[in-house]
Design a protein around this motif. Structure first.
Motif, PDB file in Angstrom:
ATOM      1  N   ILE A  38      25.517 -84.234   1.927  1.00 11.48           N
ATOM      2  CA  ILE A  38      25.525 -82.903   1.406  1.00 11.48           C
ATOM      3  C   ILE A  38      26.962 -82.362   1.645  1.00 11.48           C
ATOM      4  CG2 ILE A  38      23.317 -82.479   2.182  1.00 11.48           C
ATOM      5  CD1 ILE A  38      24.435 -80.920   4.620  1.00 11.48           C
ATOM      6  N   LEU A  39      27.513 -81.163   1.223  1.00 12.14           N
ATOM      7  CA  LEU A  39      28.679 -80.329   1.268  1.00 12.14           C
ATOM      8  C   LEU A  39      28.508 -79.361   2.192  1.00 12.14           C
ATOM      9  CD1 LEU A  39      30.152 -80.056  -2.218  1.00 12.14           C
ATOM     10  CD2 LEU A  39      30.962 -81.552  -0.386  1.00 12.14           C
ATOM     11  N   GLY A  40      29.157 -79.655   3.614  1.00 15.25           N
ATOM     12  CA  GLY A  40      28.961 -78.653   4.698  1.00 15.25           C
ATOM     13  C   GLY A  40      29.960 -78.920   5.918  1.00 15.25           C
ATOM     14  N   ASP A  41      29.991 -77.702   6.652  1.00 11.69           N
ATOM     15  CA  ASP A  41      30.671 -78.033   7.988  1.00 11.69           C
ATOM     16  C   ASP A  41      29.634 -78.753   9.032  1.00 11.69           C
ATOM     17  OD1 ASP A  41      31.508 -77.353  10.397  1.00 11.69           O
ATOM     18  OD2 ASP A  41      33.241 -76.281   9.205  1.00 11.69           O
ATOM     19  N   ARG A  42      30.068 -79.637   9.680  1.00 11.56           N
ATOM     20  CA  ARG A  42      29.180 -80.676  10.325  1.00 11.56           C
ATOM     21  C   ARG A  42      28.877 -79.763  11.532  1.00 11.56           C
ATOM     22  NH1 ARG A  42      27.688 -86.076  10.551  1.00 11.56           N
ATOM     23  NH2 ARG A  42      26.993 -86.649  12.447  1.00 11.56           N
ATOM     24  N   THR A  43      29.905 -79.269  12.200  1.00 11.32           N
ATOM     25  CA  THR A  43      29.634 -78.520  13.598  1.00 11.32           C
ATOM     26  C   THR A  43      28.688 -77.501  13.166  1.00 11.32           C
ATOM     27  OG1 THR A  43      31.745 -79.166  14.146  1.00 11.32           O
ATOM     28  CG2 THR A  43      30.951 -77.219  15.308  1.00 11.32           C
ATOM     29  N   GLN A  44      28.834 -76.543  12.440  1.00 13.94           N
ATOM     30  CA  GLN A  44      28.172 -75.469  12.225  1.00 13.94           C
ATOM     31  C   GLN A  44      26.971 -75.787  11.533  1.00 13.94           C
ATOM     32  OE1 GLN A  44      29.881 -72.580   9.204  1.00 13.94           O
ATOM     33  NE2 GLN A  44      31.605 -72.282  10.352  1.00 13.94           N
ATOM     34  N   LEU A  45      26.338 -76.806  11.080  1.00 20.84           N
ATOM     35  CA  LEU A  45      25.128 -77.001  10.466  1.00 20.84           C
ATOM     36  C   LEU A  45      24.470 -77.920  11.622  1.00 20.84           C
ATOM     37  CD1 LEU A  45      25.508 -78.612   6.830  1.00 20.84           C
ATOM     38  CD2 LEU A  45      24.626 -76.348   7.628  1.00 20.84           C
ATOM     39  N   GLN A  46      25.178 -78.478  12.742  1.00 19.27           N
ATOM     40  CA  GLN A  46      24.454 -78.964  13.889  1.00 19.27           C
ATOM     41  C   GLN A  46      24.324 -77.735  14.949  1.00 19.27           C
ATOM     42  OE1 GLN A  46      27.545 -81.929  15.267  1.00 19.27           O
ATOM     43  NE2 GLN A  46      26.140 -83.557  14.777  1.00 19.27           N
TER      44      GLN A  46
END
Length: 832
Positions: free
Chosen positions: A716-724
């Motif tokens: 996916i396209l996203g910010d790993r830290t924020q999605l975690q």
């Protein structure tokens, strides 16, 4: 003349129908009892027989038509029959009278169709007919001893028909009709009047005269014929025979009926009966079949040959072809009908037009007005002709309209003007006049025009102009930046506040020059938005930066709306610019605050999980120490085993990496880093979060599962830290929701899958206490929490993060018997 029939006592008794009425006197020796009713019936029977025999008395009794119809009229009345008729031999026509039961056309046709095959038998016997479910008794009596003339048919619905008296009367009628018909035949066979010529041709002269007569009759261009006094054909010339393609024997007698068109036969036979009854010549038109089978129209002319007493001895006639005349008449009728229909349709159309239509002469005086004009004025159409229509125009408009109308009639081919016309209720309404000069085929000049009611349009235009004046005054005085544009999007007005703010003149921004005020980074976005608005004819809001007169760019919200006419077409574009610089700064500060709050929430969460994290880190550390000791033991000379030592060293390395991954995950959750959208494996992020929470999950006896093929990455396209952070929050919420499950198993499932619309779907499902409907509606609101000590920010932050990624988040009931399911979608990486 036939004598009346006498009836004896036995017959009188039979007439009574076998009943035994009261006695009126004592019986005489040797006789049966005499009753009053027997005498009455006997008297009525004698009177009826005398009435039947009297039909043949008088001058009219020599007319076969009169004879047949007279007998039928008497019988239907005398015997109360449902049907009585006479059919002569060699003719399909039946003289008939019917009662009320068989009066309907369908019932009569059923009867005629039923009796035809019955009458074809040599000696028709009494029979039964059923019409519309009703039984009828039918019998036929011969006209003449051997039915040489025809048959008399009687039909009744009475079950006892025919009784003895009825049968006697029917037989009397048949006998009397037969005698009358034979008498007519004898009269028709009389010799023609004596030849009064002084020198009568004899020998060769007689033969030559007959030959010349025969030659003339057979060569004249007409079909000639003759008939007996009772209408029986006895001669037709060769031209007649050649046309119908039949022999003389086939046409003689009543055989000529077959040559008529089936639709004309009854009419022609009825007319022929009337002609014979009147003894006067008359023309009758009908269609006759030719030898080729086609039908042509003919006129039948006939003339009677009378004796000195006025009795018909012979009928002579000709049949003249009028097919061409009929065709011409039909064509003329069709043309006239079409012309009349066309005129009526044209008049109907003109009168139905929703306008005041008119026609005037060359000088302008009215020659015609449609019905709508007259109805509008409330007068007859004649009152509007000539110059009468000017009486209904507004006095203030008459002089101007006469001037314009006079100029048009003198020098132009078309004209248009506006004026007010008085309605039937005295109210004046505005009309638009439009007309065209025409010249007809005879060179006559006329004006054709229509007056269209524009009262509503005129009021709308007046209101629009007044509204524009008020709007301009308001726009120039209110403390706002307003503008307007033409329907095609070219700016035609900026108010003073907007010009002063940008430090430009109207010439600088006219047309599409206004694009110069936008920030270069926003210019293309503004062009696309304005094009979309003009195409869809619907306003929309858009934010952009505008250059101020001092060279500084500030944020504005641009709004526009179209002014539409009654047909939905854009008349004008109006818009306003609202400064939102302060709002933009506030939004940016809010985003920064939310980011900081999210980081604090992550750190707080990690603090609460410190014990679990320590346990997770302690496990790989203890494994490292144990495996290192084992490695040293296998390297000792007493127990030296290089292979076992290598395996222990590899376990040390693996456990070291594991501890490093745990520390890296915790550091990523706790650090403050800007949002970055880059390709990432969401399933790897799920595993990392579960790895961090592994100890906490075991401590709380939660069975955590991951559904889906974990071997296949889900990019996916996203910010790993924020999605975690979102995953951490959702998982911990599920764990806390199951804290009071009691004996119910605590099961938490994390599912991930790719949707067909280019989005990845992630769902965290628990078996906790679940949510009430009103809680589910507000669960993502800021500062709303279902926990007694909750702040209500976790799920609100999750929603902000997911929406910032271009996705959605929602909650629903779990697929299990209890619990909730929190799910979110984020865009997938579309790159190959």
């Amino acid at each position: 003349m036939p004598q009346p029939v006498c009836i004896n006592r036995k017959q009188a008794t039979a007439i009574g129908g076998g009943q035994r009425p009261r006695q009126v006197r004592a019986p005489v020796s040797g006789e049966g009892p005499i009753v009053a009713e027997d005498v009455d019936q006997l008297r009525r029977c004698v009177e009826d027989v005398e009435r039947l025999t009297s039909v043949c008395i008088g001058r009219d009794a020599r007319d076969p038509t009169y004879i047949a119809e007279a007998f039928l009229e008497i019988l239907v009345e005398m015997l109360d029959l449902d049907f009585v008729g006479i059919r002569f031999n060699d003719t399909p026509h039946v003289f008939r009278r019917v009662g009320s039961a068989l009066a309907p056309a369908d019932a009569l046709q059923t009867v005629l169709a039923s009796i035809d095959p019955w009458l074809q038998s040599e000696h028709p016997q009494p029979t039964r007919l059923v019409v519309a479910g009703v039984p009828f008794a039918a019998m036929a009596l011969p006209l003449g001893g051997l039915a040489s003339l025809g048959l008399l048919i009687a039909i009744s619905g009475r079950p006892t028909f025919p009784e003895a008296a009825e049968l006697l009367k029917l037989r009397t009628a048949a006998a009397q009709a037969s005698l009358a018909m034979r008498e007519v035949r004898e009269i028709s066979n009389r010799r023609p009047p004596a030849d009064m010529r002084i020198e009568k041709p004899v020998g060769q002269a007689l033969a030559k005269s007959e030959w010349n007569l025969n030659l003339i009759i057979n060569t004249i261009p007409a079909m000639a014929w003759s008939a007996t006094a009772d209408g029986i054909l006895d001669f037709c010339n060769q031209h007649f025979l050649d046309f119908v393609g039949l022999s003389a024997q086939e046409l003689m007698g009543l055989g000529f009926h077959r040559i008529f068109h089936p639709d004309d036969t009854e009419h022609l036979l009825s007319e022929w009966q009337d002609i014979m009854g009147s003894k006067r010549p008359r023309e009758v038109e009908g269609r006759i079949r030719s030898a080729s089978g086609t039908y042509r129209w003919f006129t039948l002319r006939q003339n009677p040959l009378l004796d000195p007493e006025g009795n018909v001895l012979k009928w002579y006639g000709v049949v003249l072809d009028i097919e061409d005349r009929k065709s011409a008449e039909d064509a003329l009728k069709a043309a006239r009908a079409a012309l009349l229909a066309g005129e009526q349709n044209l008049r109907l159309i003109v009168d139905s037009l929703p306008v005041l239509a008119w026609v005037s002469r060359e000088d302008g005086s009215a020659e015609f007005v449609n019905q709508r004009w007259a109805e509008y004025a409330g007068v007859e159409a004649e009152a509007l002709l000539n110059w009468g229509d000017f009486n209904f125009y507004h006095p203030d408009d008459v002089e101007r309209m006469q001037r314009v109308w006079g100029e048009a009639t003198r020098s132009r081919d078309r004209a248009s003007l506006k004026g007010r016309i008085r309605r039937y209720d005295g109210q004046y309404r505005w009309f638009f006049f439009s007309c065209q000069k025409i010249t007809d085929a005879h060179g006559k000049v006329r004006w054709v025009g229509a007056n269209v009611d524009i009262e509503d349009l005129q009021r709308a235009e007046d209101a629009l102009r007044a509204s524009e004046q008020r709007l301009k005054l308001i726009i120039d005085t209110i403390p706002a930046m307003a503008w307007s544009a033409t329907p095609d999007g070219e700016v035609d007005f900026w108010n003073r506040n907007l010009l002063d703010y940008c430090g430009l003149s109207f010439d600088d921004i006219a047309g599409e020059g206004f694009y110069r005020i936008f920030h270069p980074d926003d210019l293309e976005l503004m062009r696309e938005s304005w094009e979309r608005v003009r195409i869809t004819r619907r306003g929309e809001e858009i934010d952009g930066r505008i250059l101020r007169a001092d060279g500084q760019y500030r944020w504005f919200n641009l709004r526009q709306n179209p002014l539409l006419d009654a047909h939905g077409e854009v008349v004008k574009w109006y818009g306003a610019l609202i400064e939102i610089e302060d709002r933009k700064r506030t939004e940016e500060e809010l985003r920064q605050s939310q980011s900081e709050l999210a980081r604090v929430a992550r750190v707080t969460t990690l603090g609460e999980l410190a014990v679990s994290i320590a346990h997770e880190v302690n496990q790989p550390l203890m494994a490292i120490v144990t495996n290192a000791g084992t490695c040293l033991r296998w390297l000792d000379e007493a127990q030296f085993d290089l292979a076992q030592a290598r395996q222990a060293a590899e376990r040390v390395i693996r456990d070291g990496h594991r501890a490093g991954d745990i520390i890296a995950s915790i550091r990523a959750l706790a650090c403050k880093a800007p949002t970055r959208a880059e390709p990432m494996d969401v399933r790897s992020a799920i595993r990392d979060v579960l790895l961090v929470l592994n100890g906490e999950l075991r401590r709380r006896a939660v069975d955590a599962r991951v559904d889906g093929d974990q071997r296949e990455p889900l990019i996916i396209l996203g910010d790993r830290t924020q999605l975690q952070q979102v995953l951490l929050n959702l998982i911990m919420n599920g764990v806390e929701a199951m804290s009071e499950n009691g004996p119910v198993p605590k099961r938490l499932t994390v599912r991930s899958s790719a949707q067909g619309n280019g989005y990845a779907h992630v769902c965290v499902e628990d078996t906790g206490s679940g949510l009430e409907p009103e809680q589910a509606d507000r669960i993502f609101e800021a500062f709303y929490s279902t926990k007694p000590a909750g702040m209500g920010m976790g799920l609100s932050i999750c929603r902000s993060i997911i929406e910032a990624h271009g996705g959605t988040i929602e909650v629903s009931a779990s697929r299990h018997a209890r619990g909730s399911a929190f799910s979110f979608t984020v865009p997938m990486d579309g790159r190959p």
